[in-house]
Design a protein around this motif. Structure first.
Motif, short mmCIF file in Angstrom:
data_model
loop_
_atom_site.label_atom_id
_atom_site.label_comp_id
_atom_site.label_asym_id
_atom_site.label_seq_id
_atom_site.Cartn_x
_atom_site.Cartn_y
_atom_site.Cartn_z
N ILE A 12 -11.02 15.58 61.53
CA ILE A 12 -10.61 16.83 60.89
C ILE A 12 -11.47 17.02 59.64
N ARG A 13 -12.20 18.12 59.58
CA ARG A 13 -13.08 18.38 58.45
C ARG A 13 -12.31 19.17 57.40
N HIS A 14 -12.32 18.64 56.19
CA HIS A 14 -11.53 19.22 55.10
C HIS A 14 -10.08 19.38 55.58
N ASN A 15 -9.57 20.62 55.62
CA ASN A 15 -8.19 20.82 56.09
C ASN A 15 -8.15 21.63 57.38
N ASP A 16 -9.27 21.68 58.09
CA ASP A 16 -9.32 22.43 59.35
C ASP A 16 -8.76 21.57 60.48
N GLU A 186 2.08 34.16 52.11
CA GLU A 186 0.97 35.11 52.01
C GLU A 186 -0.35 34.36 51.84
N THR A 187 -0.32 33.30 51.02
CA THR A 187 -1.53 32.49 50.82
C THR A 187 -1.91 31.78 52.11
N ILE A 188 -0.93 31.26 52.82
CA ILE A 188 -1.18 30.57 54.08
C ILE A 188 -1.84 31.51 55.08
N ALA A 189 -1.34 32.72 55.19
CA ALA A 189 -1.92 33.69 56.13
C ALA A 189 -3.33 34.07 55.72
N GLY A 193 -4.05 29.89 57.88
CA GLY A 193 -3.13 28.78 58.03
C GLY A 193 -3.52 27.57 57.21
N LEU A 194 -4.17 27.78 56.08
CA LEU A 194 -4.70 26.75 55.17
C LEU A 194 -5.92 26.03 55.72
N LYS A 195 -6.41 26.42 56.88
CA LYS A 195 -7.61 25.77 57.42
C LYS A 195 -8.82 26.02 56.53
N PRO A 247 0.78 23.99 57.82
CA PRO A 247 1.96 24.85 57.79
C PRO A 247 2.30 25.31 59.21
N ASP A 248 3.56 25.35 59.52
CA ASP A 248 4.00 25.80 60.84
C ASP A 248 5.03 26.90 60.64
#
Length: 530
Positions: A12-16, A186-189, A193-195, A247-248
């Motif tokens: 997993i690269r960074h948070n992807d 809103e930030t997650i979207a 999804g934080l990727k 996040p789910d």
């Protein structure tokens, strides 16, 4: 191990976390026991609603335990009629109070492989525990974050909540059309999804979050000394440990009551700020006071000093502590002789030079003496390692950190003369390498390159010609944008604006003073400027 590498997935690269493909809800067979820890102080009726929803989960009852931690409620909390079969109330130990203290108490007695924190005012949907737990079956260093909306508490009963959740719809018990959305969603979207997030820990708030139990304990649990914002501080330490934040939004929940930030916004921000300033170095916007020392430094500077002379080490330490990045700690690595009451020859002591160094630096809390380098400097976010014979120039650390932040690198290696190197490492990348089982310098570097990136550079990029030996006052340095902005660092310094959040911008450092002509005057200058 169940991490991505162990099951043949790419790193997993960074948070992807795209390589992780969770099973569809209801289409898989769980095997990991989950312990739901619910910290609670009063609010019996709300707790009854929370437990009623937990009693209607799709996650198997035999894999689910619920631990309610009574944090000094008067009257004491009681178990309601509607609750999951394996539910118990424990009392938070004396000597502390607050959500962090209560969560730690629950985690200490939890038996599940997965810990799920759930606040006592969070009513969850039918698939909430299943949705988050499925990620932990894929990867053992995931932190899963549930969704939430805020509502005014309606006049509902535990039986009504149980029936609505078991029927598959929170909307049957709550008017979701009037719900207030969470700003974190809103930030997650916005960040896929934080990727695409540079600092995903920032949106990992506490009301519903889960992780493997060993991850919780590896970072030391929550900090009970932080009365508010303890979830953000904990998430920062999780990030330095190397976890992946997932996040789910299928893990829906309603938060009973409006957020405290809406009720007393100014006081809420002021209460959090000093605690995060000391504990989250990436909050550069909170460290504007020049010359201050903080609980957690921004950079650890490591010098191996065995065989070096005291004057050379003094110059290197002075350079590290007087540069444009002010919140620095220096670690001197050597086989330090142990103090002894036995008679020894003072002038002919084989460890003469090391004893002088130890005494010279032993009373400066910015200098640490160590026999070996730790695997990670966590919770310090960066570590610089270089030869003591090539001290950092006044802006070397600042320039290297800017490069690492701009390019999202995990490691930056500057080639010096004579085959020597200076390296800046990002702690979260080192943490990820450890979680993936990398040991030894070569394996760690390869893992860091795969997950965060590695770049080699020339000395001139970070030691500009004509700056060697110059000293600069110890300020807090320039900073780069934080997670609210989620954009690359600016290439030119600018004065911090009044914006909120983790605005990691740096103030201009100004011109460097004229180089002192003698070693003594250089040391005196560095001390005066601190």
């Amino acid at each position: 191990m169940t991490d991505g590498a162990a099951i043949g997935l790419p790193p997993i690269r960074h948070n992807d976390y795209s390589p992780l493909r969770p099973a569809a809800l209801g289409a898989w067979e769980p095997s990991l026991p989950v312990s739901v820890v619910v910290p609670a102080h009063g609010g019996q009726h709300r707790l009854d609603l929370v437990l009623a929803a937990l009693s209607a989960q799709t996650y198997p009852d035999h894999l689910l335990e619920v631990i309610v931690v009574d944090d000094g409620s008067e009257p004491p909390l009681r178990l309601p009629e509607i609750a999951p079969p394996d539910t118990r109330i424990v009392t938070a130990p004396s000597g502390g109070w607050g959500p962090a203290h209560a969560v730690n108490a629950g985690a200490a007695v939890a038996g599940g492989a997965v810990l799920q924190r759930l606040d006592s005012d969070m009513v969850v949907c039918r698939e909430h525990i299943e949705a988050l737990a499925r990620w932990h079956h894929l990867c053992d260093h995931v932190v899963a974050i549930g969704a939430k909306k805020f509502i005014e508490e309606p006049p509902v009963t535990p039986a009504g909540v149980h029936e609505a959740v078991r029927g598959g719809s929170l909307a049957d018990a709550f008017d979701l059309s009037a719900a207030l959305p969470s700003s974190t969603e809103e930030t997650i979207a916005r960040l896929d999804g934080l990727k695409a997030s540079r600092n995903p820990y920032h949106v990992c708030t506490g009301p519903t979050v889960s992780m493997r139990r060993e991850v919780f304990h590896a970072v030391g649990g929550l900090d009970p000394a932080v009365p508010r914002g303890e979830d953000t501080e904990f998430a920062y330490r999780l990030a330095q440990h190397g976890v992946v934040f997932v996040p789910d939004m299928a893990a829906e929940a309603v938060h009973l009551g409006l957020p405290a930030q809406r009720l007393a916004p100014e006081r809420a921000v002021r209460l959090v700020a000093p605690y995060l300033a000391h504990r989250v170095p990436l909050r550069r916007d909170l460290r504007k006071d020049p010359g201050r020392r903080w609980l957690v430094p921004y950079v650890e500077v490591v010098f191996h000093v065995d065989g070096a002379g005291l004057e050379q080490v003094r110059e290197a330490v002075g350079a590290a502590l007087s540069g444009s990045v002010g919140d620095v700690v220096v670690t001197l690595v050597a086989p330090w002789p142990e103090p002894s009451a036995e008679r020894r020859p003072a002038l002919g002591d084989p460890a003469f030079e090391l004893r002088l160094m130890r005494e010279h630096f032993s009373h400066d809390d910015r200098v640490r003496l160590a026999a070996r380098v730790s695997a990670t400097p966590a919770p310090i976010p960066f570590r610089y390692t270089g030869p003591v014979s090539v001290p950092p120039a006044p802006r070397t650390l600042e320039r290297m950190i800017d490069a690492v932040q701009r390019d999202r690198l995990g490691m930056l290696v500057a080639d010096l003369a004579g085959g020597r190197t200076a390296t800046l490492e990002r702690t979260e990348a080192l943490g990820r390498a450890r979680l993936l089982g990398a040991t030894g310098a070569t394996a760690v570097a390869a893992s860091v390159e795969a997950t965060h990136g590695l770049r080699r550079a020339q000395r001139a990029e970070f030691w500009p010609a004509g700056q060697a030996g110059q000293r600069q006052g110890a300020g807090q340095g320039r900073t780069v944008p934080g997670p609210e902005q989620e954009r690359p660092a600016p290439k030119t310094p600018g004065r911090p604006g009044p914006g909120k959040g983790e605005a990691e911008r740096r103030a201009p450092t100004g011109p460097a003073p004229r180089k002192p002509r003698t070693l003594l005057s250089r040391i005196r200058s560095a001390l005066l400027q601190n």
